[in-house]
Design a protein around this motif. Sequence first.
Motif, PDB file in Angstrom:
ATOM      1  N   ILE A  21      10.831  -4.259  -7.458  1.00 50.07           N
ATOM      2  CA  ILE A  21       9.894  -3.253  -6.954  1.00 50.07           C
ATOM      3  C   ILE A  21       8.471  -3.726  -7.213  1.00 50.07           C
ATOM      4  O   ILE A  21       8.130  -4.102  -8.334  1.00 50.07           O
ATOM      5  N   ALA A  22       7.658  -3.711  -6.167  1.00 54.66           N
ATOM      6  CA  ALA A  22       6.258  -4.123  -6.301  1.00 54.66           C
ATOM      7  C   ALA A  22       5.358  -2.894  -6.239  1.00 54.66           C
ATOM      8  O   ALA A  22       5.775  -1.818  -5.791  1.00 54.66           O
ATOM      9  N   GLN A  23       4.132  -3.103  -6.697  1.00 49.14           N
ATOM     10  CA  GLN A  23       3.131  -2.026  -6.647  1.00 49.14           C
ATOM     11  C   GLN A  23       3.068  -1.441  -5.233  1.00 49.14           C
ATOM     12  O   GLN A  23       2.942  -2.186  -4.253  1.00 49.14           O
TER      13      GLN A  23
ATOM     14  N   ARG B  50      21.505  15.682  -8.914  1.00 47.64           N
ATOM     15  CA  ARG B  50      21.179  16.899  -8.173  1.00 47.64           C
ATOM     16  C   ARG B  50      20.438  16.650  -6.873  1.00 47.64           C
ATOM     17  O   ARG B  50      20.455  17.494  -5.983  1.00 47.64           O
ATOM     18  N   GLY B  51      19.763  15.538  -6.762  1.00 49.16           N
ATOM     19  CA  GLY B  51      19.005  15.290  -5.542  1.00 49.16           C
ATOM     20  C   GLY B  51      18.245  13.991  -5.639  1.00 49.16           C
ATOM     21  O   GLY B  51      18.326  13.287  -6.653  1.00 49.16           O
ATOM     22  N   HIS B  52      17.510  13.669  -4.598  1.00 44.96           N
ATOM     23  CA  HIS B  52      16.737  12.429  -4.633  1.00 44.96           C
ATOM     24  C   HIS B  52      15.379  12.616  -3.992  1.00 44.96           C
ATOM     25  O   HIS B  52      15.129  13.608  -3.288  1.00 44.96           O
ATOM     26  N   LEU B  53      14.503  11.646  -4.242  1.00 48.88           N
ATOM     27  CA  LEU B  53      13.148  11.683  -3.724  1.00 48.88           C
ATOM     28  C   LEU B  53      12.688  10.245  -3.495  1.00 48.88           C
ATOM     29  O   LEU B  53      12.924   9.376  -4.336  1.00 48.88           O
ATOM     30  N   ASP B  54      12.036  10.004  -2.373  1.00 48.73           N
ATOM     31  CA  ASP B  54      11.445   8.689  -2.104  1.00 48.73           C
ATOM     32  C   ASP B  54       9.943   8.780  -2.352  1.00 48.73           C
ATOM     33  O   ASP B  54       9.264   9.628  -1.765  1.00 48.73           O
ATOM     34  N   ILE B  55       9.425   7.899  -3.180  1.00 51.12           N
ATOM     35  CA  ILE B  55       8.052   8.058  -3.667  1.00 51.12           C
ATOM     36  C   ILE B  55       7.466   6.689  -3.998  1.00 51.12           C
ATOM     37  O   ILE B  55       8.205   5.753  -4.345  1.00 51.12           O
ATOM     38  N   THR B  56       6.155   6.583  -3.935  1.00 47.27           N
ATOM     39  CA  THR B  56       5.475   5.306  -4.114  1.00 47.27           C
ATOM     40  C   THR B  56       5.412   4.874  -5.588  1.00 47.27           C
ATOM     41  O   THR B  56       5.124   5.703  -6.455  1.00 47.27           O
ATOM     42  N   ALA B  57       5.620   3.597  -5.821  1.00 47.33           N
ATOM     43  CA  ALA B  57       5.603   3.063  -7.197  1.00 47.33           C
ATOM     44  C   ALA B  57       4.174   2.793  -7.666  1.00 47.33           C
ATOM     45  O   ALA B  57       3.338   2.310  -6.905  1.00 47.33           O
ATOM     46  N   TRP B  58       3.908   3.131  -8.927  1.00 49.88           N
ATOM     47  CA  TRP B  58       2.632   2.789  -9.566  1.00 49.88           C
ATOM     48  C   TRP B  58       2.964   2.097 -10.890  1.00 49.88           C
ATOM     49  O   TRP B  58       3.492   2.717 -11.814  1.00 49.88           O
TER      50      TRP B  58
END
Lengths: 88, 802
Positions: B726-728, B738-746
Motif C-alpha cells: 500500500i502506497a501513500q 460487520r462491514g467494510h469501507l474503502d478509504i485513502t491511506a495516509w
Amino acid sequence: MPITGAVVLLPATPQERQAVVTRLSRDSRVLLGPEMGGRLAIVVEAPSTHEGQELLKSVQAMTGVGAVLPVFHDFSDEHPEVEPRSEE
Amino acid sequence: MDRRDFLRQMAMTAASAAVTGSVEAQRSVVPLGSSPRDGVTWNKAPCRFCGTGCHVQVGVRQGRIVAIQADPQAEVNKGHLCVKGYHVGLAPYGPDRLTRPLLRRNGELVPISWDQALDVIAERIQRNPAGFALYGSGQWTIPEGYAGTKFVKAGLGTNNIEANARLCMASAVTGFLATYGVDEPASCFDDLDRCDVMICWGNNPAEMHPVLFSRFLDRRSRGERTTLVDIGTRRTRTTGFADHYLEFKPHTDTAIALGVMALLVREGTYDRRFVENHCAFRAPQADSPTLQGEAIDFEAWKARVAEYTPERVQEISGVPAREIRRLAELFGNRDLRIASFWCMGMNQHTAGTAINSLVHGVHLLSGHWGREGDGPSSLTGQPSACGTVREVGTLVHLLPGGTLVAKPEHRAAAERRWNVPAGRISDRIGPHTVEMFRRFCLPADQGGDIDTIWVQVTNPGQTMPNATEYFDRSRELEGKFLIVSDVYPTLTTRAADLVLPSAMWVEKNGMFGNSERRTQQWFKMIEPPGEARDDCWQILAVARRLFDRGFETMRDADGKFLFHMEDERGREVPTWDFRRYYDINVDERLFEEYRGFSTTKHKNLAPYGEYVRARGLRWPVVETDDGTWRETRYRFVEGEDPFVPQGDGFQFYHSTSEDDRAQIWFHPYTPPPEVPDEEYPFWLCTGRVLEHWHSGTMTMRIPPLRRAMPQAYVELHRDDARRLGIAQGDLVRIESRRGHLDITAWIDGRGQPPRGSVFVPFFDERLRINLVTLHEYDPFSKQPDYKKCAVRIRRAPRGAST
C-alpha cells in the motif's frame, strides 16, 4: 479581507524565539503586537480566511512554537456561499 | 480612523489583552452591546462545539454574524480560541440549511407545513406511546433537555429518552458514581494552570481540547517546568509535546493503572493518612457484579492488586516495566501536583467503568487529590453533555438533578415538582441507546417494541456502532418511523420519514454545561432561516398537540397543560404557537423549574439571572450571606465546597459506603471482546480530528475547515503499508466481521499508529467507519467500544471508490 487577531506561544529557546519573530516581521500580512512572557500578539490580514488560516498553520509548524491561538476574527468582508442548495 | 483601521485595532487589542492578561487591556476589548462605529452588536455565548465551554463574543450586523472574538473575561479560555471556535460564526451559514418540514411520501421527502408535521408526530405517539422514544444529545441546551425529559417522563409516562452522550461519556459517569457516589468531576480546569505533571490517559487534547491544552503549554512558554505524560495507543500531536510516551496495547490501560497501584503499595509510597481517613475499598462481586460492588478490606484489595507487577503489566500492555515504575514514582511523590485528564479513550471501552474507577483510585491512593493541580478529571466532547444529559437527566434511568428513576422517593419528588399524579413516572427503566436502536431495528414480533424514534441535535445514522445492524436495518422494516430535527441534511435526515428544520446556537436562547460543572447562558442573536424553529419549541408544540387531542397525561394534576406558562400578569402564554414563543423567556421558566431539582444531590444552581451576568458558574453555586452567589471549584474539599463542614478537610458526602469515604476499586484486567486474529489481524481505532467536530454536520460546511481536512483517511504504519503493498494515497479496504469501507491511506500522517493498528476518524459521512465498528458495550455504563475492533486491510479492489 478578513482580519484575525492571534496569540503565538513562542519557543522557549531565545534562538528559536527570534527566528519566529523575524519570520513574522518579514511577512507583510502580519502586524506584530506586544510580546510578554513568551506570548506574542499578532494581527493577520490575508485575502481570505483560508489564506489567513494557512499562514497561522505555517507559524504553528515552526520549531518550538507551542500553539497559535486565534482570539479575534472579523469576516464581514467575506461572503460564504449563501444560495441554498436543494434540501434533499 | 476608517473601518478597517478600527477592526485592526480591535484585533490587536484582543490579542494584546490575551498576551498581557492585564485587566486594563481586557477592559479595552470591545464591550458587549452595540458599537456605533461599525454598527456591530456584540453579545456573549459559549462556543457551539466541544465540552471545553470557551466563551466567545459574537458580533452581529444587520441580522448576520460578522465577527467572533474570544471572550477575555472567560475563565475557561482566557481570551483564546481554537481553530473551530475561530470559525464558529460561519457554522449557521452553510448553503443547505434545512428550512421546511419534510415528510417522506412515495420514497421522497416533500415539504409540508409545521401544522401537518405536528399532527404526524402526535398521531404516531397516540398510536403507541410505549413504542415512542426521544433521542437527543449533549448538544441539547439545558432547557431543551429538561423539556424533553418532562415530556417523556411526566407526559408520556415512560422513560424512553436517551442521548448520544451514552456513546461518549457514560463510562465517566459510572466511574464517578462508583467512586464518589455522585457524578461529575470534583476538580476543574484550574488544575491546568497549577499542575506539575499532566497525564493524558488515552486522549489527544492537542487536537480535541486545544484551548485547554494550550493553558498547560502556555506555562512552558513562560519558562515553567512541567512534565507531560502521554499514555496512548498511537502517537498524536499531543505526543509531540510529551516528556514520556507510554504506548500500550489497546484495552490494557486497566493493567497500567493496577500496576501503578501495586507499586505504590509495595514501595510504601501511597498516602496512608489520606487513605485511612477518607477511602474504602471495593471490588466487583464474583456473580452478577453491580456498580456498587462489594466492600473489601485493604488487605484483600492489596492482595488482588499485588499480582500486577511491572513485569506482568509489561507482558499485558507492552509498556516497559521501567515506565510503569517511573509513573508510580511520580505518583509516589507528594511534592508534585499531578492532574490526570481523559476522554473517549477511557470511556468508549468495554472496561470503561473499570478504567475510570481505577484512575480515580490511583489518585486517591497516592493522595494526589483535592488540591489545585492535583486530581483526576474527565473531559467531554459535547458542549452540554454534562449540563444537559448528566445533570438534567436525559437518560432512561435518570430524573433531573442526578436523581434516579429506580428510587421511589425520587420519583415521588419529581411528581410533586411537576404536579402530576402519584405513579405517573414509570418505575421501568427504558432501553439504553444501543438497545433502543436494536429494538428499533427489529420487527415488532421479534422484540422490536420501539417503533418511533424522534432524534434531535444528533446524527445516529453516522455515529451508531455497527450501523448496518443498529441503524440502517430499521429502514427496511414496515411500521418503523424516524423523525429527525436538525439544521443540515445528514445521514440521519436522509433516512428519516419526517424531517424538522431546527434553529441552531445563537438563533435561539440557550444554556450549556461544560466539563467542569460550569453552567453557561446566552440569548438569541439572529433569526433562524426559513421555517427553522427551536428544538425546545418543537417539544412543547408536540406536547400541546397531544393535549389538544385529548391525551390526558399532557395535563398536570390541576388539568393544566404540562408546560403551562404565564406572563407577569398571570395570563397563559401560548408558547406552542411559535409566533408567541418569545413573548416570554421560555428558557428562564424551564431553568427555574429545573433548578428546584438541583439541591438533592448538591448540584445547586443559581437563579437564571446570575448566568446572564456571568461567563458561567461552576456548581454547586450557593448564596452567601451578602446575597451574592458563589461557585465551587473543588468539590468535597473544605474551604472550597460549601457542603463540607469546617474541620473535616475532605468529605465525600455522597459516599456509597455511607461513611463519607471515596471508594478505591479493584477491577481485574479482562481481555477485550474482539482481538485481532489470523483472519482479522489489525486493530481499528476511531476518533476525531482537530478541524472537524464529531460527525462533521457543521464543520464540513465551514469552507476553511473543510478545505483544511476535506475527507477521512486511514492512518497506518509504514511497515504494514510496505508489507501489504500500500502506497501513500492508495485506496484501502478496511473490513471487519460487520462491514467494510474503502478509504485513502495516509502513512506517517498526523497520527502514527504502531504496527498492527490503524486509525480512522469518523467525521466524514461519505466514509462511514461505523459500518465496521463493534457494538459491544461496557456492562455498567452501556457505552460501546469505538476504540478497538479487529479488522483486515488490503488494497481496495479495482473499481472501488471512496
